[in-house]
Design a protein around this motif. Sequence first.
Motif, PDB file in Angstrom:
ATOM      1  N   GLN A  38      93.848   1.371  26.252  1.00 47.06           N
ATOM      2  CA  GLN A  38      94.529   1.268  24.964  1.00 47.06           C
ATOM      3  C   GLN A  38      96.006   0.979  25.172  1.00 47.06           C
ATOM      4  O   GLN A  38      96.732   1.792  25.752  1.00 47.06           O
ATOM      5  N   LYS A  42      97.545  -0.889  19.597  1.00 46.04           N
ATOM      6  CA  LYS A  42      96.234  -1.545  19.554  1.00 46.04           C
ATOM      7  C   LYS A  42      95.113  -0.520  19.637  1.00 46.04           C
ATOM      8  O   LYS A  42      95.316   0.639  19.971  1.00 46.04           O
ATOM      9  N   GLY A  43      93.914  -0.979  19.325  1.00 49.28           N
ATOM     10  CA  GLY A  43      92.746  -0.126  19.460  1.00 49.28           C
ATOM     11  C   GLY A  43      92.250  -0.111  20.895  1.00 49.28           C
ATOM     12  O   GLY A  43      92.665  -0.933  21.720  1.00 49.28           O
ATOM     13  N   PRO A  44      91.381   0.847  21.223  1.00 50.08           N
ATOM     14  CA  PRO A  44      90.810   0.899  22.576  1.00 50.08           C
ATOM     15  C   PRO A  44      90.035  -0.368  22.899  1.00 50.08           C
ATOM     16  O   PRO A  44      89.270  -0.869  22.079  1.00 50.08           O
TER      17      PRO A  44
ATOM     18  N   GLY B 106      88.394  -2.053  16.596  1.00 49.90           N
ATOM     19  CA  GLY B 106      89.468  -2.804  15.973  1.00 49.90           C
ATOM     20  C   GLY B 106      90.805  -2.179  16.327  1.00 49.90           C
ATOM     21  O   GLY B 106      90.867  -1.175  17.053  1.00 49.90           O
ATOM     22  N   ASP B 107      91.885  -2.748  15.813  1.00 51.31           N
ATOM     23  CA  ASP B 107      93.221  -2.239  16.094  1.00 51.31           C
ATOM     24  C   ASP B 107      93.652  -1.130  15.135  1.00 51.31           C
ATOM     25  O   ASP B 107      94.762  -0.604  15.257  1.00 51.31           O
TER      26      ASP B 107
END
Lengths: 113, 114
Positions: A38, A42-44, B106-107
């Motif tokens: 990560q 941002k997402g993982p 997703g982010d």
Amino acid sequence: GESVGLHLPTLSVQEGDNSIINCAYSNSASDYFIWYKQESGKGPQFIIDIRSNMDKRQGQRVTVLLNKTVKHLSLQIVATQPGDSAVYFCAENIGGYGNKLVFGAGTILRVKS
Amino acid sequence: DAGVTQSPTHLIKTRGQQVTLRCSPISGHKSVSWYQQVLGQGPQFIFQYYEKEERGRGNFPDRFSARQFPNYSSELNVNALLLGDSALYLCASSLVQGVGQPQHFGDGTRLSIL
């Protein structure tokens, strides 16, 4: 339980060196494990996974090792690059609980140029 | 191919309000899961939906609810917002339900409660 720590351990490595990130998981019934990366904001991001009937799996520049006896996972990164700097999480999927993932506390990887 | 998309990216609400977060899974993925990530911690599981049915629920109060639509997109609703609900809300999708299915995230939506 499912709680994770507030203070993340940090691993600092020199660019080009190999990195090893460790994770202890909680449930002996877990049968699937994933490593995520990560980056800030941002997402993982999925890196590599392994099922409990394996003890090693290799990807591109990464290897995951699973030791079920001591409930331990490790992620090895070969020739660490500045772009590898991020927080790394291991996650376990407990059998019978569908897709529910339980995440570890995370490790910050800092790569020095 | 597009990854998991979430909207909005950021949201500011006040205590007591209600919020709806949206998620579109990767094309072809039928399972959607929601996670809450508080700063400095790993994500915590809230819900999983597969084929429009709830298949798993984490330790969150009834103020949290979700649904999945026929096109497999999903919404997460949180009522009566508390300061402690401030977090990054992540959506993850996988092809089907079940062990051995990698989840792709997703982010997230960054929710701030004032």
